[in-house]
Design an enzyme around this catalytic site. Structure first.
Site, PDB file in Angstrom:
ATOM      1  N   SER A 132       0.833  -1.211   0.000  1.00 51.74           N
ATOM      2  CA  SER A 132       0.000   0.000   0.000  1.00 51.74           C
ATOM      3  C   SER A 132       0.861   1.251   0.000  1.00 51.74           C
ATOM      4  O   SER A 132       0.384   2.346  -0.328  1.00 51.74           O
ATOM      5  CB  SER A 132      -0.922   0.006   1.224  1.00 51.74           C
ATOM      6  OG  SER A 132      -0.205  -0.277   2.418  1.00 51.74           O
TER       7      SER A 132
ATOM      8  N   ASP B 273       5.369  -7.154   2.719  1.00 50.76           N
ATOM      9  CA  ASP B 273       4.550  -7.572   1.579  1.00 50.76           C
ATOM     10  C   ASP B 273       5.424  -8.028   0.417  1.00 50.76           C
ATOM     11  O   ASP B 273       6.440  -7.397   0.108  1.00 50.76           O
ATOM     12  CB  ASP B 273       3.686  -6.399   1.099  1.00 50.76           C
ATOM     13  CG  ASP B 273       2.206  -6.649   1.306  1.00 50.76           C
ATOM     14  OD1 ASP B 273       1.807  -7.819   1.413  1.00 50.76           O
ATOM     15  OD2 ASP B 273       1.450  -5.663   1.361  1.00 50.76           O
TER      16      ASP B 273
ATOM     17  N   LYS C  61       4.035 -11.497   3.467  1.00 47.60           N
ATOM     18  CA  LYS C  61       2.614 -11.625   3.130  1.00 47.60           C
ATOM     19  C   LYS C  61       2.458 -11.669   1.619  1.00 47.60           C
ATOM     20  O   LYS C  61       3.127 -10.906   0.911  1.00 47.60           O
ATOM     21  CB  LYS C  61       1.795 -10.459   3.693  1.00 47.60           C
ATOM     22  CG  LYS C  61       0.297 -10.564   3.357  1.00 47.60           C
ATOM     23  CD  LYS C  61      -0.515  -9.475   4.064  1.00 47.60           C
ATOM     24  CE  LYS C  61      -0.385  -8.121   3.411  1.00 47.60           C
ATOM     25  NZ  LYS C  61      -0.974  -8.084   2.041  1.00 47.60           N
TER      26      LYS C  61
ATOM     27  N   GLU D  23      -0.661 -12.342  -1.652  1.00 47.38           N
ATOM     28  CA  GLU D  23      -2.081 -12.390  -1.984  1.00 47.38           C
ATOM     29  C   GLU D  23      -2.424 -13.654  -2.768  1.00 47.38           C
ATOM     30  O   GLU D  23      -1.634 -14.132  -3.573  1.00 47.38           O
ATOM     31  CB  GLU D  23      -2.468 -11.162  -2.816  1.00 47.38           C
ATOM     32  CG  GLU D  23      -2.289  -9.842  -2.088  1.00 47.38           C
ATOM     33  CD  GLU D  23      -2.709  -8.646  -2.945  1.00 47.38           C
ATOM     34  OE1 GLU D  23      -3.238  -8.855  -4.057  1.00 47.38           O
ATOM     35  OE2 GLU D  23      -2.509  -7.506  -2.500  1.00 47.38           O
TER      36      GLU D  23
ATOM     37  N   GLU E 218      -9.631  -9.036   3.556  1.00 46.67           N
ATOM     38  CA  GLU E 218      -9.885  -7.628   3.226  1.00 46.67           C
ATOM     39  C   GLU E 218     -11.201  -7.458   2.480  1.00 46.67           C
ATOM     40  O   GLU E 218     -11.445  -8.136   1.476  1.00 46.67           O
ATOM     41  CB  GLU E 218      -8.741  -7.056   2.388  1.00 46.67           C
ATOM     42  CG  GLU E 218      -8.944  -5.588   2.046  1.00 46.67           C
ATOM     43  CD  GLU E 218      -7.742  -4.933   1.398  1.00 46.67           C
ATOM     44  OE1 GLU E 218      -7.846  -3.741   1.035  1.00 46.67           O
ATOM     45  OE2 GLU E 218      -6.699  -5.601   1.250  1.00 46.67           O
TER      46      GLU E 218
END
Length: 263
Positions: free
Chosen positions: A46, A84, A113, A115, A182
Site C-alpha cells: 500500500s 509484503d 505476506k 495475496e 480484506e
C-alpha cells in the site's frame, strides 16, 4: 524488550485476545506505532499509493519493498515485522517466490505476506519450507483487482463465499500462520475465522476476526482517499497544513526565527 514472535501471536489467538496490526513504511512511523503497542507492523505494498504516489499497488517493485522494510527494521521494533511481497515477485515460480522472500527477510522482515488462495498455495508451501513465516491475504486482493472486477466487496454470493473458505483452508494447509481478510462480507469472514485454525486479521471484514489491521495514513487522516471501512482517528493532514501555514506566515512577517532560535 521482548520481541513479538509467532508464538506470541498464536498465544493471543488461542487465548481469544485480539491481534493488532498497523502499517508503517519508514523509521519514524515504525518507532511511533511500536511505542503504541501494536503486535505486528505491516510494511505493505500500500506504500505505493500512500507514500510513493503510484496509481495502484501493481507498480510497487521488490526494490521499493526492500528499501522500506529495511527502514522499518532499523527502528528495531518490538512488534513483528511483516513485509509484503509485491506484484510479480512470487507468481512465476516457487524458486523465485522463495528467492524474493529471502531478500525481504535479509532486509529485516520477520514474515512475508502474499495475496491469493489455492493458486498460490504451492508458493506459500515452498516459502514456509524455506523457514520463512507466511501471512496469507484473501478477499479484496489489490494486486489482482483487474481479475476480480475492481475494488468491490467479496463474499456477496454463495459461490464467492465458498471459494473464499476453500482458499482459506488451502492456505492453512500450505502453512500460513495467519490470513488477512480484506473487504469481505462480515458473515463470511466470521465463518472463515470459525473454520480455520490460524488467526484472521481483518480490514473491512467485520468484528468477528482474530484481529484487525489498518493503514497508518488512514488512521491519521493523511491519505488523500480512504476506503469506506477505514476509521480516521485524527486529522493529521489538516494539522500539518495548519502548522506549515503558520511557519510560512512567520517567515514572511519576519517573526521567525525569533530570539531563542538563533545564536
Amino acid at each position: 524488550m521482548k520481541k513479538v514472535t509467532i508464538r506470541d501471536i498464536m498465544k493471543k489467538y488461542k487465548n481469544g485476545e485480539k491481534i493488532v496490526m498497523v502499517t508503517a513504511y519508514d523509521y519514524p512511523f515504525a518507532k511511533l506505532v511500536d511505542e503504541a503497542g501494536v503486535d505486528m507492523i505491516l510494511v505493505g505494498d500500500s506504500l505505493g499509493m500512500v507514500v510513493l504516489g503510484y496509481p495502484s499497488t501493481n507498480q510497487v517493485t521488490m526494490k521499493d519493498m526492500l528499501h522500506h522494510v529495511a527502514a522499518v527494521a532499523r527502528a528495531n521494533p518490538k512488534a513483528m515485522i511483516v513485509g509484503d511481497m509485491p506484484f510479480g515477485s512470487y507468481e512465476v515460480s516457487e524458486e523465485e517466490a522463495v528467492r524474493n522472500a529471502v531478500e525481504l527477510v535479509r532486509a529485516g522482515a520477520e514474515a512475508v505476506k502474499l495475496e491469493g488462495g489455492k493458486e498460490v498455495a504451492d508458493k506459500v508451501e515452498a516459502i514456509v519450507k524455506a523457514g520463512i513465516p507466511v501471512m496469507g491475504h484473501l478477499g479484496l486482493t489489490p494486486q489482482k483487482r483487474h481479475a476480480l472486477g475492481g475494488y468491490r466487496l467479496r463474499g456477496k454470493t454463495e459461490e464467492e463465499a465458498r471459494e473464499l473458505l476453500e482458499d482459506a483452508k488451502a492456505l492453512e494447509e500450505a502453512g500460513v500462520f495467519s490470513i488477512v481478510l480484506e473487504f469481505v462480507k462480515a458473515e463470511v469472514a466470521k465463518k472463515i475465522t470459525e473454520e480455520v485454525g490460524v488467526p484472521t486479521i481483518c480490514i473491512g471484514a467485520g468484528p468477528w476476526c482474530s484481529g484487525q489491521v489498518l493503514v497508518i495514513h488512514d488512521i491519521l487522516g493523511l491519505a488523500p482517499f480512504s476506503p469506506p471501512f477505514a476509521k480516521k482517528y485524527f486529522d493529521c493532514g489538516k494539522a500539518i497544513v495548519e502548522a506549515v501555514k503558520k511557519f510560512a506566515e512567520e517567515v514572511r512577517s519576519g517573526e521567525f526565527p525569533g530570539e531563542g532560535y538563533y545564536w
